[in-house]
Scaffold this active site. Sequence first.
Site, PDB file in Angstrom:
ATOM      1  N   CYS A   1       0.862  -1.192   0.000  1.00  0.00           N
ATOM      2  CA  CYS A   1       0.000   0.000   0.000  1.00  0.00           C
ATOM      3  C   CYS A   1       0.896   1.239   0.000  1.00  0.00           C
ATOM      4  CB  CYS A   1      -0.896   0.023   1.234  1.00  0.00           C
ATOM      5  SG  CYS A   1      -2.058  -1.354   1.349  1.00  0.00           S
TER       6      CYS A   1
ATOM      7  N   CYS B   1      -7.965   0.196 -16.564  1.00  0.00           N
ATOM      8  CA  CYS B   1      -7.196   0.271 -15.320  1.00  0.00           C
ATOM      9  C   CYS B   1      -6.052   1.272 -15.439  1.00  0.00           C
ATOM     10  CB  CYS B   1      -6.665  -1.113 -14.936  1.00  0.00           C
ATOM     11  SG  CYS B   1      -5.631  -1.889 -16.196  1.00  0.00           S
TER      12      CYS B   1
ATOM     13  N   CYS C   1      -2.725  -8.150   7.842  1.00  0.00           N
ATOM     14  CA  CYS C   1      -2.864  -7.238   6.703  1.00  0.00           C
ATOM     15  C   CYS C   1      -4.289  -6.695   6.632  1.00  0.00           C
ATOM     16  CB  CYS C   1      -2.511  -7.988   5.420  1.00  0.00           C
ATOM     17  SG  CYS C   1      -2.837  -7.087   3.889  1.00  0.00           S
TER      18      CYS C   1
ATOM     19  N   GLN D   1     -11.133  -9.701 -11.417  1.00  0.00           N
ATOM     20  CA  GLN D   1     -11.172  -8.407 -10.739  1.00  0.00           C
ATOM     21  C   GLN D   1     -10.768  -8.589  -9.281  1.00  0.00           C
ATOM     22  OE1 GLN D   1     -11.512  -5.606 -12.258  1.00  0.00           O
ATOM     23  NE2 GLN D   1     -12.257  -6.348 -14.245  1.00  0.00           N
TER      24      GLN D   1
END
Length: 409
Positions: free
Chosen positions: A66, A361, A140, A240
């Site tokens: 992240c 995307c 996580c 996805q």
Amino acid sequence: MEHIIERLGHHGDGIAPGPVFAPRTLPGERIEGEAENGRIDAPRILAPSPDRVTPPCRHYRACGGCALQHASDGFVADWKVGVVRHALSAQGIETEVGGPDTSPANSRRRATLSGRRTKKGALIGFHGRASGVISEIDGCTLLHPAILAGMPAFQALVVAGGSRKGEMAITVTHSTAGLDVTVRGGKPLDGPLRIQLSGLAGQHDLARLVWEDDVIVEIRPPVQVFGPASVIPPAGAFLQATVEGEAALTRAVLRAVGDAKRVADLFAGCGTFALPLARKAEVHAVESVAEMLAAMDRGWRHAKGLKQLSHATRDLFRRPLLPDELAKFDAVVIDPPRAGAEAQTAEIARAEVPVVAAVSCNPVTFARDAKILTDAGYRLDWVQVVDQFRWSPHVEVAARFSRGHIPGS
């Protein structure tokens, strides 16, 4: 040396005049640090932004999974919409941009983890930022709980089939039947290893285990549900990232297509959009991977109440559908990889298909392809931003293009 962060780049790093890049910073922040090759790897925050928050994951600083957990949800939402608007504006296009539709925490159902054998067992996780070091990810906040619960299984697989010298890639997908696991980079498969791996799959209740390209065992079919159909994708097939993200994109595609009776679904995968579309329209799905189309076809044949769904295996980068092939369709759905689909988009524009539902995307290549359509007389009716890669700089969009007056628009 002090710097003022002016904006975020496409990778989520703060940018100060110079330019100087600083990870985990936000616009308006005053920071301190020595830049090396235009980058401050460990900036000190002297004056934080009001949008700065405490990262929810304890692994945030070590893990590279992240990039934006230090920013408030509101800031990230506005920034992602802004990225799309900026990409379109660079092409001279203005339109309604809605969203984002953001997936919740712990919803990521598919991930590729890194694994390495150690003296004491195995290390499983994500790489640190720009690093070959694997960071453990117990607790996580991104991954689906079922994937986190599978860590003992992944560790056992690495211990059984890994070497101390090499790193393994473990692609894991949460299905309705449990975890679907594909492992690459391990020892060559032989009889004893196959027996051992099969036993581990049963012990840890994996739905399916694939070693490189060999199916070790399929205890239960790892089903994914696309609209009215149940599909068993090939091992490692594209999916996805979250159920919520898939649902948001599907809603947008169905809204864009409207009452079209004949639809072409390009880069169709295993039928993410084709199968829901087949409730009301005849669909022709095109995809370069034959195994994915075969999975879609099996799902369609076992579903009830669907209209005709035909398909063709074709590399749309090398051989895009031409205007005479597109002429019979009322609408086209197109969901290309990050590179976009410049050649195919040009053929759609030439064919003057009434409606185009575009999924992307990559806002930059989306805007490039959008320019091809608008220059050919299409109107970009709306864009919906979808954020299924929460806390990352990744942005997805769904959009509707139309020519003239379309009923239901």
